[in-house]
Design a protein around this motif. Structure first.
Motif, PDB file in Angstrom:
ATOM      1  N   ALA A 133       0.827  -1.207   0.000  1.00 48.99           N
ATOM      2  CA  ALA A 133       0.000   0.000   0.000  1.00 48.99           C
ATOM      3  C   ALA A 133       0.861   1.257   0.000  1.00 48.99           C
ATOM      4  N   ALA A 134       1.995   1.200   0.688  1.00 46.84           N
ATOM      5  CA  ALA A 134       2.843   2.391   0.813  1.00 46.84           C
ATOM      6  C   ALA A 134       3.764   2.587  -0.384  1.00 46.84           C
ATOM      7  N   HIS A 135       4.018   1.543  -1.148  1.00 48.43           N
ATOM      8  CA  HIS A 135       4.971   1.642  -2.263  1.00 48.43           C
ATOM      9  C   HIS A 135       4.392   1.059  -3.561  1.00 48.43           C
ATOM     10  N   PRO A 136       3.262   1.587  -4.021  1.00 52.08           N
ATOM     11  CA  PRO A 136       2.690   1.052  -5.272  1.00 52.08           C
ATOM     12  C   PRO A 136       3.656   1.326  -6.429  1.00 52.08           C
ATOM     13  N   GLY A 137       3.769   0.369  -7.329  1.00 48.29           N
ATOM     14  CA  GLY A 137       4.688   0.545  -8.447  1.00 48.29           C
ATOM     15  C   GLY A 137       6.051  -0.047  -8.160  1.00 48.29           C
ATOM     16  N   GLU A 138       6.657   0.372  -7.056  1.00 49.01           N
ATOM     17  CA  GLU A 138       7.954  -0.202  -6.671  1.00 49.01           C
ATOM     18  C   GLU A 138       7.797  -1.668  -6.281  1.00 49.01           C
ATOM     19  N   LEU A 139       6.703  -1.949  -5.592  1.00 52.31           N
ATOM     20  CA  LEU A 139       6.426  -3.310  -5.140  1.00 52.31           C
ATOM     21  C   LEU A 139       5.124  -3.791  -5.779  1.00 52.31           C
ATOM     22  N   VAL A 140       5.090  -5.044  -6.210  1.00 48.59           N
ATOM     23  CA  VAL A 140       3.854  -5.613  -6.764  1.00 48.59           C
ATOM     24  C   VAL A 140       3.530  -6.911  -6.030  1.00 48.59           C
ATOM     25  N   GLY A 141       2.235  -7.197  -5.926  1.00 47.11           N
ATOM     26  CA  GLY A 141       1.806  -8.446  -5.315  1.00 47.11           C
ATOM     27  C   GLY A 141       1.728  -9.551  -6.359  1.00 47.11           C
TER      28      GLY A 141
END
Lengths: 374, 56
Positions: A95-103
């Motif tokens: 939630a805090a790092h959309p784009g950098e991290l993906v599920g």
């Protein structure tokens, strides 16, 4: 001068064990020097996964089998604890790092559910899931070592055909997010654990200390993996990529595959596997398991004999493990472990279908000559 | 037979594959490599994962 050999007996095999650890450390440093710090870190995380899974004898296939056959809930509950720990960290990180991290988010569809069912059956036939096959092969299990190359082949072909299968019918990608999504995920995980406890034999509800330790260590490594790689832990993508690289080297034209010709995957084909997230952790898993098994008994365990039909079954099941896991958007790691812990609905659908498939796989195993008939 | 030859063959095959891959793939350059952590890097995730479905 005191003779140290009399006062301080040297533990047996200390030198080979130290050398094995030293080789692994050297490999991590070499990869970091050649391909960058992230690659070195991912290889190290993969080694950690292998050491934990083999060293603490924790896995996914065995606990499901024990739940179905013996009403032993300990391993399944430990898996739920592990998933809850990962989810508690992964949801806010995503939630805090959309784009950098993906599920690990993927659509639920006919092929996805069917693939998970077949995977669940086959993982019980060879007694190894995605991570389990790599760990078992790394520790010298001949069944998994034979299944592994066919697993890789199946993963390549499954990925090749993935878009066609998915177009047979799939829902839009659905994922739980935010605090509400995390709360619902934790409630669902607790419900599965509670149901397993309720169905378990009263004497088989206690979770051994090594399972608690494995759940905490695996969760820590999985969270670290997400922070380093920007994506959750996965296994089968890398296996298919290895075959795709071999096929391309032999002159195969992969432009006919919507999957392998997609920009992200075509880039993986051009670049070294030492820059590919899943390849690095897969190689680390194998090496980490080998290291743990070598540390334990020097790989002196005997290999069990099986009739010819069992080996044929292992080859076919190995191929199907790879093919079905691509249609299912992951194996027990990419779909079940990482899907559920990052909120993907397909992780839950995978769990239901694969657990059902596992029941059939357990029934098939004696018929295929892989164990004595019950 | 013990487990040792199985592991030796597997690790040798992995090493052989890595040598083949390094010979055929684009050269590695650690100075152009991504930072250690994706978290906080400002870079988009790669997308090569088991759950990723390429757009048509």
């Amino acid at each position: 001068m005191t003779d140290s050999s009399q006062t301080m007996p040297v533990p047996p095999r200390i030198l080979p064990r130290t050398a094995a650890f030293g080789l692994c450390a050297l490999a991590v440093l070499a990869v970091a020097a050649m391909a960058g710090p992230r690659s070195g870190a991912l290889l190290m995380i993969g080694l950690g996964f292998g050491l934990v899974l083999e060293g603490l004898r924790f896995g996914f296939t065995g606990p499901w089998r024990r739940m179905i056959l013996q009403r032993d809930a300990s391993g399944l509950v430990a898996q739920m604890v592990c998933l809850a720990l990962v989810a508690a960290a992964a949801f806010p990180m995503l939630a805090a790092h959309p784009g950098e991290l993906v599920g690990a988010h993927a659509p639920v569809g006919y092929a996805m559910v069917g693939g998970a069912f077949v995977f669940g059956a086959c993982m019980q036939i060879v007694l190894g899931c995605g991570s389990g096959t790599l760990v078992n092969a790394g520790s010298g299990n001949l069944v998994s070592a034979i299944a592994l190359p066919f697993f890789c082949l199946g993963s390549f072909f499954g990925a090749y055909h993935l878009v066609w299968w998915t177009e047979l019918g799939a829902l839009p990608v659905a994922a739980l997010t935010g605090t509400g999504g995390l709360a619902l995920t934790l409630v669902l995980l607790a419900s599965v654990a509670g149901l397993a406890m309720a169905l378990a034999d009263p004497g088989k509800r206690a979770i051994p200390a090594r399972y608690w330790l494995a759940a905490v260590l695996l969760a820590g490594l999985a969270i670290l993996h997400l922070a380093v790689a920007g994506q959750p832990w996965g296994v089968v993508y890398g296996l298919g990529l290895w075959v795709a690289k071999g096929a391309a080297a032999l002159g195969a034209d992969l432009s006919g595959s919507a999957f392998w010709w997609a920009p992200a995957n075509a880039e993986r084909l051009r670049e070294s596997v030492l820059t590919d997230v899943t390849s690095l952790t897969d190689l680390g898993l194998i090496a980490g398991a080998a290291l743990a098994a070598f540390w334990r008994d020097g790989l002196t365990g005997r290999i069990a004999d099986h009739p010819a039909r069992a080996w044929v079954a292992v080859v076919i099941a190995g191929f199907l493990l790879g093919y079905s896991s691509r249609l299912a958007f992951g194996c027990n790691i990419g779909a079940f472990f990482s899907g559920i812990s990052t909120g993907s609905l397909h992780g839950w659908a995978w769990f239901a279908a694969a657990f059902t498939g596992s029941w059939y796989g357990i029934q098939l195993r004696p018929l295929l000559g892989l164990e004595a008939r019950r | 037979m013990t487990r040792r030859p199985v592991v030796l063959i597997l690790l040798t095959a992995a090493a052989g594959f890595l040598a083949f891959d390094l010979a055929r793939s684009a050269p590695l350059d650690p100075y152009l490599a991504p930072p250690l952590f994706a978290l906080g890097s400002g870079q988009a995730a790669g997308g090569a994962h088991c759950a990723a479905l390429p757009a048509r």
